[in-house]
Scaffold this active site. Structure first.
Site, PDB file in Angstrom:
ATOM      1  N   CYS A  38     -16.096   2.822   1.183  1.00  0.00           N
ATOM      2  CA  CYS A  38     -14.958   1.940   1.481  1.00  0.00           C
ATOM      3  C   CYS A  38     -14.444   2.142   2.905  1.00  0.00           C
ATOM      4  CB  CYS A  38     -13.841   2.170   0.468  1.00  0.00           C
ATOM      5  SG  CYS A  38     -13.334   3.895   0.353  1.00  0.00           S
ATOM      6  N   ARG A  89       0.864  -1.189   0.000  1.00  0.00           N
ATOM      7  CA  ARG A  89       0.000   0.000   0.000  1.00  0.00           C
ATOM      8  C   ARG A  89       0.889   1.223   0.000  1.00  0.00           C
ATOM      9  NH1 ARG A  89      -4.983   2.234   3.522  1.00  0.00           N
ATOM     10  NH2 ARG A  89      -5.970   0.700   2.185  1.00  0.00           N
ATOM     11  N   HIS A 120      -7.484   0.738  -6.210  1.00  0.00           N
ATOM     12  CA  HIS A 120      -7.673   0.018  -4.938  1.00  0.00           C
ATOM     13  C   HIS A 120      -8.487  -1.257  -5.242  1.00  0.00           C
ATOM     14  CE1 HIS A 120      -7.795  -0.787  -0.805  1.00  0.00           C
ATOM     15  NE2 HIS A 120      -8.668   0.092  -0.371  1.00  0.00           N
ATOM     16  N   ARG A 154     -13.683  -7.404   3.194  1.00  0.00           N
ATOM     17  CA  ARG A 154     -12.285  -7.208   2.780  1.00  0.00           C
ATOM     18  C   ARG A 154     -11.467  -8.452   3.120  1.00  0.00           C
ATOM     19  NH1 ARG A 154     -10.003  -2.436   2.350  1.00  0.00           N
ATOM     20  NH2 ARG A 154      -8.515  -3.673   1.166  1.00  0.00           N
ATOM     21  N   GLN A 177     -10.448  -3.650  -2.677  1.00  0.00           N
ATOM     22  CA  GLN A 177     -11.677  -3.057  -2.125  1.00  0.00           C
ATOM     23  C   GLN A 177     -12.883  -3.367  -3.025  1.00  0.00           C
ATOM     24  OE1 GLN A 177     -12.130  -0.977   0.830  1.00  0.00           O
ATOM     25  NE2 GLN A 177     -14.267  -1.367   0.304  1.00  0.00           N
ATOM     26  N   ASP A 218     -16.852   8.168  -1.266  1.00  0.00           N
ATOM     27  CA  ASP A 218     -15.539   8.005  -0.639  1.00  0.00           C
ATOM     28  C   ASP A 218     -15.148   9.376  -0.084  1.00  0.00           C
ATOM     29  OD1 ASP A 218     -12.968   7.168   0.075  1.00  0.00           O
ATOM     30  OD2 ASP A 218     -12.175   7.174  -1.982  1.00  0.00           O
TER      31      ASP A 218
HETATM   32  N1  NVA Z   1      -9.576   7.364  -1.701  1.00  0.00           N
HETATM   33  C1  NVA Z   1      -9.201   6.959  -0.350  1.00  0.00           C
HETATM   34  C2  NVA Z   1      -9.487   5.518  -0.147  1.00  0.00           C
HETATM   35  C3  NVA Z   1      -9.231   5.020   1.260  1.00  0.00           C
HETATM   36  C4  NVA Z   1      -9.533   3.558   1.435  1.00  0.00           C
HETATM   37  C5  NVA Z   1      -7.736   7.279  -0.116  1.00  0.00           C
HETATM   38  O1  NVA Z   1      -6.913   6.962  -0.989  1.00  0.00           O
HETATM   39  O2  NVA Z   1      -7.399   7.844   0.926  1.00  0.00           O
HETATM   40  N1   CP Z   2     -11.048   0.794   2.877  1.00  0.00           N
HETATM   41  C1   CP Z   2      -9.756   0.737   3.242  1.00  0.00           C
HETATM   42  O1   CP Z   2      -8.868   0.437   2.456  1.00  0.00           O
HETATM   43  O2   CP Z   2      -9.538   1.040   4.538  1.00  0.00           O
HETATM   44  P1   CP Z   2      -8.100   1.221   5.239  1.00  0.00           P
HETATM   45  O3   CP Z   2      -7.525   2.494   4.702  1.00  0.00           O
HETATM   46  O4   CP Z   2      -8.418   1.289   6.700  1.00  0.00           O
HETATM   47  O5   CP Z   2      -7.260   0.036   4.880  1.00  0.00           O
END
Ligand code: NVA
Ligand code: CP
Length: 330
Positions: free
Chosen positions: A272, A108, A135, A317, A138, A231
């Protein structure tokens, strides 16, 4: 002979056929059944898994960790600043070293190119736990949740509201194109998804029967939808843009009025997570102080309503990540 996904990377849903995506969702449903029934499923016994995180995470980290342990594998968390990665050692060298010791790598972080480098050089399956662009794990959890609630995916009318060019907007559009949904990106023009990606999704849609609509018109975008998805307005790494984003998106908050605009009573609300739906967070309180907002992308009323399936998505998840690791490693 079924599918053989052994040795494959999981970087974006672009690389998977609708049948393969469906297979992973069905495998996840089976893993959920096994977990609920208390039936052991340690098919990755003896494997070691690296969990590489440049950005924070609750769901993705916990899902990978518990999934590894349930499958009999050992997870090793490598957080930002824990290893030489990026500072003293290149992506390539890190990938080679990790690949010599681990059987699979989750990443990540920021640049999508980093996860591509890990995949290119490590020699083991690499799974994208979120980058600035995509992502994909997800989306498997989201689609599994829709399948559980509605019983099908093809033809589901789905609106993504908000920052339609972020990792979630991009990945939901690709997933919807692959799985034949009637997908609408509903966003101000400045936050429309990248044209090249829209063209790609539309070309996939021609083959699958999906429909891809990009609009800034909320009434048109949410008409008759089975799912409203949103989101955060500001993704990780973009925190300097809060003011600009709030100004662009304040009319796109998912609230009771928007849910009513669908014309349906049972439209699912999805997110998410994490979500800014109240003042129970530091950032939420800070934004309230600066801009007077009680909530950002979704009101607390919708978030807590009976239509909201956000915690089912969060649980799923883990089941879907299990499916991805099991399919690509065994
Ligand atoms: N668009 C958000 C998704 C978090 C799961 C981010 O990248 O922060
Ligand atoms: N939805 C998601 O990816 O959550 P986290 O950022 O907590 O992993």
């Amino acid at each position: 002979m079924g599918f053989n996904l052994k040795g494959r990377h999981f970087l974006t849903l672009k690389d998977f056929t609708p049948k393969e995506i469906d297979f992973l969702i069905d495998q996840a449903i089976e893993f959920k059944r096994l977990k609920y029934a208390g039936i052991p499923h340690k098919m990755l016994e003896g494997k070691n898994i690296a969990l590489l995180f440049e950005k924070p995470s609750t769901r993705t980290r916990c899902a990978f960790t518990v999934a590894c342990i349930d499958l009999g594998a050992h997870p090793e968390y490598l957080g930002k600043g824990d290893i030489q990665f990026g500072k003293k050692e290149s992506n390539r060298d890190t990938a080679i070293v990790l690949g010599r010791m681990f059987d699979g790598i989750e990443f990540r972080g920021f640049k999508h190119e980093t996860v591509e480098d890990l995949a290119r050089y490590s020699g083991v399956p690499v799974w994208n736990g979120l980058t600035d662009k995509f992502h994909p794990t997800q989306i498997l959890a989201d689609f599994m949740t829709i399948k559980e609630k509605l019983g099908y995916l093809k033809g589901v009318k789905f609106a993504f509201i908000g920052d339609a060019r972020n990792n979630m907007g991009n990945s939901l559009m690709i997933g919807s194109a692959k799985m034949g949904l009637d997908f609408r990106s509903v966003a101000p023009k400045q936050l429309f998804p990248n044209e090249e990606l829209v063209t790609y999704a539309q070309s996939v849609a021609k083959e699958t029967g999906a429909k891809i609509t990009i609009t800034d018109n909320i009434a048109e975008g949410v008409k008759d939808v089975d799912v409203i998805y949103t989101d955060v307005w500001v993704s990780m790494g973009e925190e300097a843009q809060f003011e600009e984003r709030i100004n662009l998106l304040k009319g796109y908050q998912v609230n009771k009025q928007m849910m009513e605009l669908t014309g349906k009573k049972d439209t699912l609300f999805m997110h998410c997570l994490p979500a800014f739906h109240d003042l129970e967070t530091e950032v939420g309180r800070d934004i309230h102080q600066k801009f007077g907002l009680e909530a950002m992308e979704v009101t607390d009323e919708v978030f807590r309503s009976k239509n909201s399936v956000v915690f089912d998505e969060a649980e799923n998840r883990m089941h879907t990540i299990k499916a991805v690791m099991a399919a690509t490693l065994s």
